[in-house]
Design an enzyme around this catalytic site. Structure first.
Site, PDB file in Angstrom:
ATOM      1  N   ASN A  40       0.804  -1.220   0.000  1.00  0.00           N
ATOM      2  CA  ASN A  40       0.000   0.000   0.000  1.00  0.00           C
ATOM      3  C   ASN A  40       0.838   1.271   0.000  1.00  0.00           C
ATOM      4  O   ASN A  40       0.298   2.369   0.149  1.00  0.00           O
ATOM      5  CB  ASN A  40      -0.943   0.006   1.218  1.00  0.00           C
ATOM      6  CG  ASN A  40      -0.198   0.093   2.537  1.00  0.00           C
ATOM      7  OD1 ASN A  40       1.032   0.068   2.585  1.00  0.00           O
ATOM      8  ND2 ASN A  40      -0.936   0.184   3.633  1.00  0.00           N
ATOM      9  N   LYS A  41       2.151   1.136  -0.191  1.00  0.00           N
ATOM     10  CA  LYS A  41       3.007   2.315  -0.149  1.00  0.00           C
ATOM     11  C   LYS A  41       3.044   3.024  -1.500  1.00  0.00           C
ATOM     12  O   LYS A  41       2.598   2.500  -2.523  1.00  0.00           O
ATOM     13  CB  LYS A  41       4.425   1.920   0.286  1.00  0.00           C
ATOM     14  CG  LYS A  41       4.503   1.405   1.723  1.00  0.00           C
ATOM     15  CD  LYS A  41       4.019   2.451   2.713  1.00  0.00           C
ATOM     16  CE  LYS A  41       4.248   2.054   4.169  1.00  0.00           C
ATOM     17  NZ  LYS A  41       3.379   0.967   4.614  1.00  0.00           N
ATOM     18  N   ASN A  42       3.630   4.220  -1.517  1.00  0.00           N
ATOM     19  CA  ASN A  42       3.676   5.001  -2.758  1.00  0.00           C
ATOM     20  C   ASN A  42       4.505   4.301  -3.826  1.00  0.00           C
ATOM     21  O   ASN A  42       4.216   4.425  -5.022  1.00  0.00           O
ATOM     22  CB  ASN A  42       4.243   6.388  -2.477  1.00  0.00           C
ATOM     23  CG  ASN A  42       3.292   7.225  -1.636  1.00  0.00           C
ATOM     24  OD1 ASN A  42       2.466   6.690  -0.904  1.00  0.00           O
ATOM     25  ND2 ASN A  42       3.389   8.535  -1.750  1.00  0.00           N
TER      26      ASN A  42
END
Length: 405
Positions: free
Chosen positions: A202-204
Site C-alpha cells: 500500500n506504499k507510494n
C-alpha cells in the site's frame, strides 16, 4: 463507543457507490512491472540479482543519496540500521521515537536490545515534536527515530540540532516519505545517518514487499550489505563468479533480509512512475481539501512545508472530533464502509498497546492519544480518479449532515 449507523436514513437504503467498492489504497501497476516479473521468471533468476542492483543504483539517484541498499522490508531496514550502528549492544541503550507509527518502528528497537522512549507529536502535523525530543534525551539515549507521518516531513532541522548537541544518531523511518522533501529542499534519504523506506503493497512505491536503506558511510554500507545476507562477504549473484575455497566467508552472524529480483523488478517499474503517481496524489489531496472545507469537527492535518518542502501524500488523514462532528471516528469509518468506501486507521498510539504499556510504561502523551482516537485515513491512490475522491467527499458530507442534525 461508536454511534450506531442508520444507513437507510443516510443513503436512502443503498450505498452511494452502488455495488462498486472503493478500496482504501490499491496499487497502480503498469506494463513495466509486469514485463520485469516475466523477465525474472524467464531467466530463472528470482532472488537478489540484476534488478535489485539496478533498483539500488536508481533509487540512490532519486533519493539524492550516496548509497542505497535493498532489503526485504522497511522493518528489516530499520533493524539493520540499529544493528549496524551498534545500538542495543549496551544494556540500557535508548532510542527516542514517536508513538504515532506502525508497531514495527518500536518493535525493531526492542529486538535490537534497546528501549523505545516515546515522545509526543506536533499538534498540526502529528510528526515527532522536536521540543519533546530534546526534553527526553538522557545519558542513555543513542539515537532518534522520527517518522515522516503521512508523507509530511518531520522537523529534521530541529531534530538534527538535538542529535548534534548530544552526539546521537539519526535514523529516519521514511515508510511514508519516498517523495518527501524538507522545507530547505533536502530530499528525504539524504539527511539522516540512515533512512529507511518501504515498498509494501500500500506504499507510494508498491512492490508487494521490500524496503531500502540510504546512507553515506562506506563502512556502514559494507556491514549492512553483509548483515542482510547471513553475514556473508559475497552475495548470491557474486558467489557464482568464484568456486572453492574463498568463494565466501562469514565475518559475523547475519540475517536473511535481502530483496528478491521479483520484487525489485516491480519496484523499478514503480520508481519510474513515481513522479507521475505523486502528481495524482497531490491532485487528490487538493480535491479533499476543497471538498471537506468548512465541515465542523472534520479537519485535515496541518502542514509546515516551507518554501521548498514536498509532501509525499502517502495517506490523507482527517481528525474527527466527536462533539462537533456529531459522531466519533469509528462511527464515520463504519458508515463509510457501509457505503462501499474503504478507510484506514493510522495509528493507534504504540505506547498504549498491551506489550509496550507493560514493558515500557510511558507518561501521558496527550496530543498523540487524542489523535489516536480521532484520525481516519481516506482513500488515496494513483489508481483512484478525482471522481472517486468526489464520491468520498459526498459520502462524508452526507454522513456529517446526518450525525449533526
Amino acid at each position: 463507543m461508536a454511534v450506531p449507523v442508520d444507513l437507510p436514513a443516510i443513503a436512502g437504503g443503498r450505498p452511494l457507490r452502488g455495488e462498486r467498492r472503493l478500496d482504501f489504497a490499491p496499487p497502480a501497476l503498469g506494463e513495466e512491472e509486469r514485463a520485469n516479473v516475466l523477465r525474472s521468471l524467464e531467466t530463472g533468476w528470482l532472488t537478489t540479482g540484476p534488478f535489485a542492483r539496478q533498483l539500488e543504483a536508481e533509487f540512490a539517484v532519486y533519493a539524492e543519496a550516496e548509497h542505497a541498499l535493498a532489503v526485504s522490508s522497511c522493518t528489516a531496514a530499520m533493524y539493520l540500521a540499529l544493528r549496524a550502528l551498534g545500538i542495543g549492544e549496551d544494556e540500557g541503550d535508548e532510542v527516542i521515537t514517536t508513538p504515532l507509527t506502525w508497531p514495527a518502528t518500536a518493535n525493531v528497537i526492542v529486538r535490537a536490545g534497546a528501549r523505545p522512549v516515546f515522545c509526543d507529536v506536533d499538534q498540526a502535523t502529528l510528526c515527532l515534536d522536536p521540543a519533546a525530543v530534546e526534553a527526553a534525551v538522557t545519558p542513555r539515549t543513542r539515537a532518534v527515530m522520527p517518522v515522516h507521518y503521512a508523507g509530511h516531513p518531520a522537523d529534521l532541522a530541529a531534530i538534527e540540532a538535538t542529535c548534534e548537541r548530544h552526539g546521537l544518531r539519526l535514523i529516519e523511518d521514511a515508510a511514508h516519505a519516498t517523495e518527501t522533501r524538507l522545507a530547505d529542499g533536502r530530499k528525504i534519504g539524504s539527511v539522516g545517518d540512515i533512512t529507511c523506506f518501504s515498498f509494501y503493497a500500500n506504499k507510494n512505491l508498491a512492490a508487494g514487499e521490500g524496503g531500502m536503506l540510504t546512507l553515506s558511510d562506506d563502512a556502514l554500507v559494507s556491514r549492512i550489505t553483509s548483515l542482510r545476507l547471513h553475514g556473508l562477504t559475497r552475495d548470491s549473484w557474486k558467489r557464482y563468479e568464484k568456486k572453492g575455497p574463498g568463494a565466501y566467508d562469514v565475518l559475523e552472524p547475519g540475517y536473511k533480509l535481502n530483496l528478491s529480483d521479483l520484487h525489485a523488478g516491480v519496484a523499478l517499474g514503480q520508481l519510474h512512475s513515481l513522479e507521475e503517481h505523486h502528481e495524482r496524489r497531490v491532485a487528490q489531496a487538493e480535491r479533499y481539501d476543497e471538498g471537506l472545507d468548512g465541515l465542523e469537527g472534520i479537519a485535515p492535518l496541518g502542514r509546515r512545508l516551507g518554501p521548498a518542502g514536498v509532501h509525499g501524500w502517502h495517506i490523507y488523514v482527517v481528525q474527527i472530533d466527536r462533539e462537533s462532528a456529531g459522531a466519533d471516528r469509528d462511527a464515520y469509518a463504519e458508515a463509510l464502509g457501509e457505503e462501499g468506501i474503504g478507510t484506514g486507521l493510522h495509528f493507534l498510539p504504540v505506547h498504549d498497546l498491551t506489550y509496550f504499556r507493560a514493558a515500557h510504561p510511558t507518561p501521558p502523551l496527550p496530543v498523540a492519544e487524542k489523535a489516536g482516537a480521532e484520525v481516519l485515513s481516506l482513500p488515496l491512490s494513483p489508481a483512484h480518479s478525482l471522481s472517486d475522491v468526489d464520491d468520498v467527499v459526498a459520502a462524508v458530507r452526507r454522513l456529517h449532515a446526518h450525525f449533526t442534525r
